[in-house]
Design an enzyme around this catalytic site. Structure first.
Site, short mmCIF file in Angstrom:
data_model
loop_
_atom_site.label_atom_id
_atom_site.label_comp_id
_atom_site.label_asym_id
_atom_site.label_seq_id
_atom_site.Cartn_x
_atom_site.Cartn_y
_atom_site.Cartn_z
N HIS A 49 -6.07 4.18 -0.77
CA HIS A 49 -5.22 4.23 0.37
C HIS A 49 -4.87 2.78 0.91
O HIS A 49 -5.71 1.98 0.85
CB HIS A 49 -6.08 4.94 1.28
CG HIS A 49 -5.05 5.23 2.62
ND1 HIS A 49 -5.83 4.84 3.79
CD2 HIS A 49 -4.08 5.45 2.74
CE1 HIS A 49 -5.03 4.99 4.91
NE2 HIS A 49 -4.05 5.47 4.31
N GLU A 70 -1.81 4.22 -3.23
CA GLU A 70 -0.66 4.45 -2.20
C GLU A 70 -0.50 3.18 -1.39
O GLU A 70 -1.30 2.34 -1.24
CB GLU A 70 -1.22 5.71 -1.33
CG GLU A 70 -0.30 6.05 -0.26
CD GLU A 70 -0.75 5.51 1.08
OE1 GLU A 70 -0.54 6.25 1.83
OE2 GLU A 70 -1.52 4.47 1.14
N ASP A 93 2.43 1.76 1.62
CA ASP A 93 3.47 2.07 2.74
C ASP A 93 4.81 1.06 2.57
O ASP A 93 4.80 0.02 2.32
CB ASP A 93 2.60 1.77 4.01
CG ASP A 93 1.44 2.59 4.13
OD1 ASP A 93 1.58 3.82 4.18
OD2 ASP A 93 0.45 1.77 4.08
N HIS A 110 1.54 -1.03 6.63
CA HIS A 110 1.25 0.24 7.56
C HIS A 110 1.37 0.07 8.96
O HIS A 110 2.06 0.60 9.61
CB HIS A 110 -0.14 0.46 7.14
CG HIS A 110 -0.52 2.02 7.77
ND1 HIS A 110 -0.91 1.99 9.29
CD2 HIS A 110 -0.60 3.27 7.14
CE1 HIS A 110 -1.14 3.30 9.53
NE2 HIS A 110 -1.06 4.14 8.18
N ASP A 151 4.31 5.73 0.19
CA ASP A 151 4.34 6.33 1.55
C ASP A 151 5.14 5.67 2.34
O ASP A 151 5.50 4.68 3.02
CB ASP A 151 2.93 6.12 2.01
CG ASP A 151 2.67 6.84 3.48
OD1 ASP A 151 3.67 7.79 3.69
OD2 ASP A 151 1.64 6.87 3.88
#
Length: 274
Positions: free
Chosen positions: A5, A25, A27, A41, A85
């Site tokens: 993540h 993942e 962003d 993020h 994301d």
């Protein structure tokens, strides 16, 4: 699939792979015009994590291309899925189409290199809310207009906002999407979340003839007890800040004979038939 993540800095890619992730993942942050700028993020983010790590998006793609290209010195065989994301909530919904065009072109230029790259990872487009569906339309339109519609086979769709599953199905129907769909369910690691919606998603996944959910994953899991709970329910993937903890849980007697790490030979768009 163990999804690392918030892997937003280039140096974090190897860090999370070394912990056992086979998917990452990251962003995508846009400017006000819908142009993808950085992997970032921002604050707030998960408890115990630094929220501010970042990289130039195109440089990140250049690096991840190497990491997923066989015979490249940076190649890591285990990395088979990239989850983008998309931080579309930070821009006007009117810019979602422009954002979809831009991300598609950057993937064409920096990841797939318009047919010249042998990078092989599957791509999962994580869309925040169904109202942002024009991003998907633009992404697919751009691949078609640029002459690379075949890359659609490598791209899946996932709505991450914990919205009503029937509402998501209706939007997928509008877009003409009946395959290559993942469904996320979860919340930041700072809070607890029940399993009602997760169970509903899994039930739909397992319903014969239902084509709007092929895979289901839970996020963001850091406690082993919650990892075990999700595995018992039958999820296809887990997103975690701690892939090494997921690895340890998978080795436990209860799960060792039921689960294994996905490899490149496992099609992420097919329902698992156990």
């Amino acid at each position: 699939w163990i999804m690392g993540h918030m892997v937003n800095a280039i140096e974090q890619v190897d860090e999370f792979l070394n912990l056992g992730a086979n998917a990452i993942e990251f962003d995508i942050d846009f400017d006000k015009d819908g142009i993808a700028q950085i992997t970032h993020h921002g604050i707030p983010c998960d408890c115990g994590r630094k929220c501010t790590k970042k990289a130039i998006f195109t440089e990140y793609l250049d690096n991840i291309r190497q990491v997923t290209t066989p015979d490249d010195p940076k190649f890591r065989e285990q990395l088979v899925l990239l989850a983008l994301d998309l931080k579309l909530r930070r821009i006007s919904s009117a810019k979602a189409y422009r954002a979809g065009e831009d991300v598609a072109k950057k993937l064409l230029d920096h990841y797939w290199q318009r047919g010249n790259s042998k990078a092989r990872a599957y791509i999962l487009l994580n869309i925040p809310l169904v109202e942002d569906y024009e991003f998907i339309r633009a992404f697919k339109d751009t691949l078609k207009n640029e002459g690379y519609e075949s890359y659609n086979d490598k791209v899946g769709i996932n709505f991450t906002g914990n919205e009503d599953l029937d509402k998501i199905r209706d939007v997928l129907e509008i877009l003409g999407i009946h395959k290559q769909v993942w469904q996320a369910d979860g919340i930041t690691s700072c809070f607890a979340r029940g399993t009602e919606r997760l169970k509903e998603a899994l039930k739909k996944r397992d319903t014969p003839g239902y084509n709007y959910i092929n895979k289901v994953y839970a996020w963001t899991l850091v406690r082993k007890s919650i990892m075990r709970r999700s595995l018992r329910l039958g999820v296809d993937g887990v997103m975690s800040n701690n892939p090494d903890r997921v690895i340890k849980v998978l080795k436990e007697k209860e799960f060792a004979d039921k689960f294994r790490l996905a490899t490149y030979n496992d099609n992420p768009w097919e329902k698992f038939r156990g």
